[in-house]
Design an enzyme around this catalytic site. Sequence first.
Site, mmCIF file in Angstrom:
data_model
loop_
_atom_site.group_PDB
_atom_site.id
_atom_site.type_symbol
_atom_site.label_atom_id
_atom_site.label_comp_id
_atom_site.label_asym_id
_atom_site.label_seq_id
_atom_site.Cartn_x
_atom_site.Cartn_y
_atom_site.Cartn_z
ATOM 1 C CG ASP A 1 -2.072 0.944 1.101
ATOM 2 O OD1 ASP A 1 -1.853 2.104 0.700
ATOM 3 O OD2 ASP A 1 -3.218 0.539 1.379
ATOM 4 C CB SER B 1 -6.306 2.563 -0.158
ATOM 5 O OG SER B 1 -5.014 3.081 -0.005
ATOM 6 C CB THR C 1 -6.138 -2.729 0.707
ATOM 7 O OG1 THR C 1 -5.617 -1.462 0.314
ATOM 8 C CG2 THR C 1 -5.658 -3.792 -0.261
ATOM 9 C CG ASP D 1 -1.101 4.540 2.714
ATOM 10 O OD1 ASP D 1 -1.004 5.254 1.707
ATOM 11 O OD2 ASP D 1 -1.995 4.697 3.584
ATOM 12 C CG HIS E 1 -2.110 4.867 -3.442
ATOM 13 N ND1 HIS E 1 -1.147 5.300 -2.564
ATOM 14 C CD2 HIS E 1 -3.071 4.286 -2.675
ATOM 15 C CE1 HIS E 1 -1.507 5.026 -1.327
ATOM 16 N NE2 HIS E 1 -2.678 4.394 -1.365
#
Length: 554
Positions: free
Chosen positions: A82, A132, A195, A358, A400
Amino acid sequence: MMIRLVINRVISAMMNVSFCFAVIVTVSVLVCTTNGAPGPNIPDIEKDPQYWNDLAKRSIMKRFGVLQNNNKAKNVILFVGDGMGPTTVTAARILRGQSMGMPGEETELEFEKFPNVALSKTYNIDRQTADSAGTATAFLSGVKTNYFVIGLDSRSIALDCESQHGTEVETIADWAAAAGKKTGIVTTSRITHATPASAYAHAADRYWEGDVDTQSITGGCRDIAQQLVDDNKHFNVLLGGGRRTFLPNTTRDPEYNTIHSKHRLDGRNLIKEWQDDKQNRSYSSAFVWNKKQFDEVDPYNTQYLMGLFEPNHMQYELDRDTTDNGEPSLAEMTKKAIQILQQGDEGFFLLVEGARIDHAHHDGLAQKALVETLMLEDAVKEALKLTNTEDTLIIVTADHSHVFDIAGYAYRGTDIFGLVEPVDPTEDTTDKKPYSVLYYGNGPNYQEPRQNLSEVDMHDKDFAFPAGVPMPWETHGGEDVAIYADGPMSHLFNGVQEQNYIAHVMAYAMCVGPYSYDCRRPSDKVCVGSAGSLAFLPVMYLLVIALIVKTISC
């Protein structure tokens, strides 16, 4: 196919023998010599042009040994870092090398060795830079959607409960389960976070994780934790954090002896309901919340495992409690998940998320983000040990990127957590203060006037790296991210693809979901009446009509 595999292995073996001497020389030089330039252990061999020529030739020859694997995938493992954008991968690669005493730039992460690589376009339908929820929905369902929504197509409206009805999409986990395969999720975030939730839930708001979030809205939407337990009984493995939305506000947390009063108000104990369901159906199951309990689970005699190791997200690896009362690592969870899912003949689908890459980036904590990336690599290594690329498709990607970068013209081998040393005066800063190799485009550590970093311990795991724009937290980045793949049909990952393409390749490789009846391989013969030959029917109709007309005319 068998002959091709044998040829492939013979070529690989010949390559290993022919380049063995070069590898030995390279390693010995890395260990024993340097060229005296700034930075540690720069190998002298790199100054020889023939070294680079030979390196490139080996890469070319290696490609000769790669044959397309058109097998039907029995198993698929999707690893998601992530926020693991291109710069994060590069910086983690350097960190891995430097931790082994090398300059770092020349290092390869395990998934970077995969033979097939593509780029994934991450935008949401309504946002240039994605979140996400929308991205995970794309690569798990095969349909791009809007920012902030989970498991819904783009007809839904974020935060609007009533808009989500009729826009629900199925996922690769649904398709795998319908085909009789086992399914699992491993994450270091809450199991109800964006996610993992996109593999099983449908919500117009990614934060409707507990019923406290849905009680005040109209339209009959249910919280994500409830959906997981009520609607997704097929998951054999569920490992992550997030106990707080599964326990009622009258039950004390088993680890901290506190009551999470603001997340589950309906009185339901979803953990107990999950356990009761498995017991009522006579399945061997276990719920665990600490490392000791986790370690004691026998994967070969367990059909269902739920592990929720924190009320919120799991701990960063640099903070992780490794004692009995602590938490397993991402690699340990991945290993046990695969061992459980392998107990069957139909295969499995497993989603593994390194979620805290992330979270660390959002706080400017570059060291924690890079270590989390290396923990994802360790999990990939475990998967490779336990599976065979002949029947298991392994994909490593990101949802991303982040506005995270490597700056300046630092000398080779410069400490990745250090300062850039200008090579000449024209590259110095106008305020005469040094700057860090790593920095963020925006985020919490914006300072004006700029901080003198020579006076700061940038190796502190909680040091927030500098940011260019003041914000309470750093944002995602909008650039493409990489897809690394190996195993059946992995050669389909090439070029620049829309992110939803990933779900379609997984389904096609396993012949599930939309490809259950159209799963042709290049070696398949086209026969009239087969599901894959419908395009030839008009031609057959014309031939039949022509034959009838000729018969009548005779």
